[in-house]
Write a protein that holds these residues in place. Structure first.
Motif, PDB file in Angstrom:
ATOM      1  N   LEU A   1      20.754  20.977  -0.952  1.00 43.16           N
ATOM      2  CA  LEU A   1      20.557  19.603  -1.423  1.00 43.16           C
ATOM      3  C   LEU A   1      20.514  18.631  -0.250  1.00 43.16           C
ATOM      4  O   LEU A   1      19.640  17.761  -0.172  1.00 43.16           O
ATOM      5  CB  LEU A   1      21.702  19.210  -2.368  1.00 43.16           C
ATOM      6  N   GLU A   2      21.448  18.799   0.677  1.00 47.48           N
ATOM      7  CA  GLU A   2      21.515  17.879   1.810  1.00 47.48           C
ATOM      8  C   GLU A   2      20.359  18.074   2.782  1.00 47.48           C
ATOM      9  O   GLU A   2      19.969  17.126   3.478  1.00 47.48           O
ATOM     10  CB  GLU A   2      22.870  18.028   2.504  1.00 47.48           C
ATOM     11  N   THR A   3      19.777  19.263   2.807  1.00 50.83           N
ATOM     12  CA  THR A   3      18.548  19.476   3.580  1.00 50.83           C
ATOM     13  C   THR A   3      17.429  18.587   3.044  1.00 50.83           C
ATOM     14  O   THR A   3      16.737  17.896   3.802  1.00 50.83           O
ATOM     15  CB  THR A   3      18.127  20.949   3.535  1.00 50.83           C
ATOM     16  N   GLY A   4      17.252  18.602   1.729  1.00 54.06           N
ATOM     17  CA  GLY A   4      16.242  17.741   1.115  1.00 54.06           C
ATOM     18  C   GLY A   4      16.523  16.274   1.348  1.00 54.06           C
ATOM     19  O   GLY A   4      15.599  15.479   1.599  1.00 54.06           O
ATOM     20  N   MET A   5      17.786  15.901   1.302  1.00 56.11           N
ATOM     21  CA  MET A   5      18.161  14.507   1.525  1.00 56.11           C
ATOM     22  C   MET A   5      17.837  14.068   2.952  1.00 56.11           C
ATOM     23  O   MET A   5      17.279  12.986   3.169  1.00 56.11           O
ATOM     24  CB  MET A   5      19.654  14.317   1.231  1.00 56.11           C
ATOM     25  N   ARG A   6      18.171  14.912   3.923  1.00 53.51           N
ATOM     26  CA  ARG A   6      17.929  14.557   5.326  1.00 53.51           C
ATOM     27  C   ARG A   6      16.450  14.367   5.616  1.00 53.51           C
ATOM     28  O   ARG A   6      16.048  13.410   6.293  1.00 53.51           O
ATOM     29  CB  ARG A   6      18.496  15.637   6.253  1.00 53.51           C
ATOM     30  N   ILE A   7      15.627  15.297   5.124  1.00 52.13           N
ATOM     31  CA  ILE A   7      14.190  15.201   5.418  1.00 52.13           C
ATOM     32  C   ILE A   7      13.579  13.993   4.709  1.00 52.13           C
ATOM     33  O   ILE A   7      12.715  13.300   5.253  1.00 52.13           O
ATOM     34  CB  ILE A   7      13.468  16.511   5.051  1.00 52.13           C
ATOM     35  N   ALA A   8      14.035  13.724   3.480  1.00 55.70           N
ATOM     36  CA  ALA A   8      13.561  12.534   2.775  1.00 55.70           C
ATOM     37  C   ALA A   8      13.914  11.277   3.555  1.00 55.70           C
ATOM     38  O   ALA A   8      13.087  10.369   3.722  1.00 55.70           O
ATOM     39  CB  ALA A   8      14.161  12.481   1.377  1.00 55.70           C
ATOM     40  N   ASP A   9      15.143  11.197   4.057  1.00 53.85           N
ATOM     41  CA  ASP A   9      15.546  10.036   4.854  1.00 53.85           C
ATOM     42  C   ASP A   9      14.664   9.881   6.101  1.00 53.85           C
ATOM     43  O   ASP A   9      14.296   8.763   6.481  1.00 53.85           O
ATOM     44  CB  ASP A   9      17.015  10.159   5.269  1.00 53.85           C
ATOM     45  N   GLU A  10      14.313  10.999   6.723  1.00 50.35           N
ATOM     46  CA  GLU A  10      13.465  10.955   7.923  1.00 50.35           C
ATOM     47  C   GLU A  10      12.107  10.333   7.618  1.00 50.35           C
ATOM     48  O   GLU A  10      11.632   9.455   8.350  1.00 50.35           O
ATOM     49  CB  GLU A  10      13.255  12.371   8.473  1.00 50.35           C
ATOM     50  N   VAL A  11      11.455  10.814   6.561  1.00 52.68           N
ATOM     51  CA  VAL A  11      10.107  10.317   6.272  1.00 52.68           C
ATOM     52  C   VAL A  11      10.156   8.872   5.786  1.00 52.68           C
ATOM     53  O   VAL A  11       9.238   8.085   6.060  1.00 52.68           O
ATOM     54  CB  VAL A  11       9.353  11.231   5.281  1.00 52.68           C
ATOM     55  N   ILE A  12      11.225   8.497   5.085  1.00 50.22           N
ATOM     56  CA  ILE A  12      11.372   7.098   4.655  1.00 50.22           C
ATOM     57  C   ILE A  12      11.567   6.204   5.871  1.00 50.22           C
ATOM     58  O   ILE A  12      10.984   5.114   5.964  1.00 50.22           O
ATOM     59  CB  ILE A  12      12.535   6.969   3.657  1.00 50.22           C
ATOM     60  N   ASP A  13      12.362   6.662   6.833  1.00 48.59           N
ATOM     61  CA  ASP A  13      12.539   5.899   8.072  1.00 48.59           C
ATOM     62  C   ASP A  13      11.212   5.689   8.796  1.00 48.59           C
ATOM     63  O   ASP A  13      11.030   4.701   9.512  1.00 48.59           O
ATOM     64  CB  ASP A  13      13.513   6.617   9.013  1.00 48.59           C
ATOM     65  N   ASN A  14      10.274   6.617   8.586  1.00 46.23           N
ATOM     66  CA  ASN A  14       8.962   6.538   9.236  1.00 46.23           C
ATOM     67  C   ASN A  14       7.912   5.832   8.382  1.00 46.23           C
ATOM     68  O   ASN A  14       6.724   5.885   8.684  1.00 46.23           O
ATOM     69  CB  ASN A  14       8.475   7.939   9.612  1.00 46.23           C
ATOM     70  N   GLY A  15       8.351   5.182   7.297  1.00 44.20           N
ATOM     71  CA  GLY A  15       7.443   4.345   6.524  1.00 44.20           C
ATOM     72  C   GLY A  15       7.013   4.884   5.173  1.00 44.20           C
ATOM     73  O   GLY A  15       6.282   4.201   4.443  1.00 44.20           O
ATOM     74  N   CYS A  16       7.426   6.089   4.802  1.00 43.63           N
ATOM     75  CA  CYS A  16       7.055   6.636   3.496  1.00 43.63           C
ATOM     76  C   CYS A  16       7.632   5.764   2.382  1.00 43.63           C
ATOM     77  O   CYS A  16       8.818   5.405   2.411  1.00 43.63           O
ATOM     78  CB  CYS A  16       7.583   8.067   3.355  1.00 43.63           C
ATOM     79  N   ASN A  17       6.788   5.410   1.400  1.00 38.17           N
ATOM     80  CA  ASN A  17       7.289   4.646   0.248  1.00 38.17           C
ATOM     81  C   ASN A  17       6.997   5.327  -1.082  1.00 38.17           C
ATOM     82  O   ASN A  17       7.106   4.715  -2.144  1.00 38.17           O
ATOM     83  CB  ASN A  17       6.734   3.211   0.267  1.00 38.17           C
ATOM     84  N   LEU A  18       6.640   6.598  -1.020  1.00 40.00           N
ATOM     85  CA  LEU A  18       6.503   7.415  -2.221  1.00 40.00           C
ATOM     86  C   LEU A  18       6.664   8.877  -1.831  1.00 40.00           C
ATOM     87  O   LEU A  18       5.883   9.402  -1.033  1.00 40.00           O
ATOM     88  CB  LEU A  18       5.137   7.208  -2.896  1.00 40.00           C
ATOM     89  N   LEU A  19       7.679   9.521  -2.364  1.00 39.39           N
ATOM     90  CA  LEU A  19       7.896  10.943  -2.132  1.00 39.39           C
ATOM     91  C   LEU A  19       7.130  11.741  -3.175  1.00 39.39           C
ATOM     92  O   LEU A  19       7.000  11.314  -4.323  1.00 39.39           O
ATOM     93  CB  LEU A  19       9.386  11.271  -2.207  1.00 39.39           C
TER      94      LEU A  19
ATOM     95  N   GLY B   1       0.810  -1.213   0.000  1.00 37.20           N
ATOM     96  CA  GLY B   1       0.000   0.000   0.000  1.00 37.20           C
ATOM     97  C   GLY B   1       0.842   1.262   0.000  1.00 37.20           C
ATOM     98  O   GLY B   1       1.982   1.264   0.477  1.00 37.20           O
ATOM     99  N   LEU B   2       0.279   2.325  -0.541  1.00 32.13           N
ATOM    100  CA  LEU B   2       0.997   3.588  -0.661  1.00 32.13           C
ATOM    101  C   LEU B   2       1.018   4.349   0.663  1.00 32.13           C
ATOM    102  O   LEU B   2       0.008   4.438   1.357  1.00 32.13           O
ATOM    103  CB  LEU B   2       0.326   4.484  -1.709  1.00 32.13           C
ATOM    104  N   LYS B   3       2.185   4.905   0.963  1.00 32.02           N
ATOM    105  CA  LYS B   3       2.335   5.824   2.090  1.00 32.02           C
ATOM    106  C   LYS B   3       3.101   7.055   1.594  1.00 32.02           C
ATOM    107  O   LYS B   3       4.281   7.221   1.861  1.00 32.02           O
ATOM    108  CB  LYS B   3       3.078   5.146   3.245  1.00 32.02           C
ATOM    109  N   PRO B   4       2.403   7.927   0.839  1.00 29.13           N
ATOM    110  CA  PRO B   4       3.087   9.069   0.235  1.00 29.13           C
ATOM    111  C   PRO B   4       3.251  10.241   1.200  1.00 29.13           C
ATOM    112  O   PRO B   4       2.423  10.442   2.096  1.00 29.13           O
ATOM    113  CB  PRO B   4       2.165   9.458  -0.918  1.00 29.13           C
ATOM    114  N   VAL B   5       4.317  10.985   1.024  1.00 32.04           N
ATOM    115  CA  VAL B   5       4.550  12.215   1.782  1.00 32.04           C
ATOM    116  C   VAL B   5       5.036  13.286   0.807  1.00 32.04           C
ATOM    117  O   VAL B   5       5.977  13.054   0.043  1.00 32.04           O
ATOM    118  CB  VAL B   5       5.596  12.034   2.901  1.00 32.04           C
TER     119      VAL B   5
END
Length: 338
Positions: free
Chosen positions: A149-167, A53-57
């Motif tokens: 760039l690294e700001t975007g990378m860090r926040i993406a990693d955070e939401v992925i760690d919390n289960g996001c599977n679609l940015l 199932g999708l978990k988009p952020v």
């Protein structure tokens, strides 16, 4: 962080298996159009994990642009902060469509020209108070570009760690379509006349100003075609940089990004210029009506999911496409029993 980035090729065998499963449940003459390919692409990008199932952020990156002062937009720079305020109230079109898509939303100040510390819904990650005027020199320094760039990378990693599977991409920053046109021209080695569009719906007079601003920026900065980081430093925005970082981090984690309109496509081009393999983890929501969109998508080899004539940005087209992807995945699961 950027130096350690590694992106694998997605597993084509998963895509083939999904398409085979679709064929096994369709009767002769049945045609679901783009849905089998869309589900196959998404499940390939996620190593099959997306079947649950999708978990988009949505990461909605906000930044202001130094060239706004020339009157390249139909709106003044103050509209940036007005829209950000609306996101907090949940009343903007971006909020409504994200809710319909079942997507969470994180609003990030990467480089606005406003003090947003009073906005509790905004992540405070300001690199600078807007970009510099690129008709006088680079929009940002190398260090600032990498930090964004690294700001975007860090926040993406955070939401992925919390289960996001679609940015999902979202952006806000008055005059950002001018920076987008400059990115497209610089990266693709095209004259301003072939990349400048009407953005927020500007008239002929503002269109001439906008084109001249981009032309002057290209002449002064001489960006290197195909060099994502160089083009970003010289012509881009902090909103573009945050989104590009998000896409790169997602690709490294096998989490795809649903690309929105022309501004997000310019960010995708920047990410591609930094690491071309990240394009294997991109989905294109729709074809923006802005002039440079089709040219950039051709380089990225992305095909739009919908053709809806949209040009609002702010993640609205991406949210629409996510609703379609969700329906496609639900249909696939129920038909195949996965």
């Amino acid at each position: 962080m950027l130096e350690d980035l590694y992106i694998e090729c997605p597993n084509e065998n998963i895509r083939k298996e999904v398409l085979k499963n679709w064929e096994s449940v369709l009767l002769s003459g049945e045609d679901f159009g783009i849905l089998p390919g869309l589900t196959a692409d998404y499940l390939m990008m996620t190593d099959g994990r997306g079947i649950r199932g999708l978990k988009p952020v949505m990461l909605l990156m906000c930044g202001d642009h130094g060239i706004c002062k020339y009157g390249v937009s139909a709106f003044p720079q103050e509209v940036t902060v007005q829209m950000i305020n609306g996101y907090g109230r949940g009343t903007a079109g971006a909020n409504v469509m994200a809710r319909h898509a079942g997507a969470g939303m994180i609003v990030v100040d990467v480089g606005t020209n406003f003090d947003l510390h009073g906005f509790s819904h905004v992540r405070q990650c300001k690199i600078a108070w807007g970009t510099e005027d690129f008709t006088q020199g680079p929009a940002m320094s190398y260090d600032q570009a990498v930090a964004a760039l690294e700001t975007g990378m860090r926040i993406a990693d955070e939401v992925i760690d919390n289960g996001c599977n679609l940015l999902e991409t979202g952006e806000m920053g008055i005059a950002n379509t001018t920076s987008t046109a400059a990115i497209a021209a610089g990266f693709l080695d095209l004259p301003a006349e072939l990349t400048v569009g009407r953005g927020s719906g500007i008239n002929d007079e503002r269109m001439k100003i906008k084109t001249e601003v981009v032309r002057r920026g290209l002449e002064i900065n001489k960006p290197k075609p195909g060099d994502g980081l160089d083009v970003l430093c010289k012509m881009g925005g902090y909103d573009h940089a945050g989104l590009a970082g998000m896409m790169l981090a997602g690709a490294a984690r096998h989490v795809p990004t649903m690309i929105d309109g022309v501004n997000a496509t310019a960010a995708a081009l920047i990410a591609y210029g930094i690491n071309p393999r990240c394009a294997d983890y991109m989905l294109c929501s729709h074809l923006s009506s802005d002039l440079s969109a089709k040219k950039m998508l051709e380089v990225l080899k992305l095909k739009p999911i919908v053709h809806a004539g949209m040009r609002l940005g702010e993640g609205t087209g991406a949210s629409l496409a996510i609703s379609i992807l969700r329906s496609a995945l639900d249909t696939y699961r129920e038909l195949t029993g996965d």
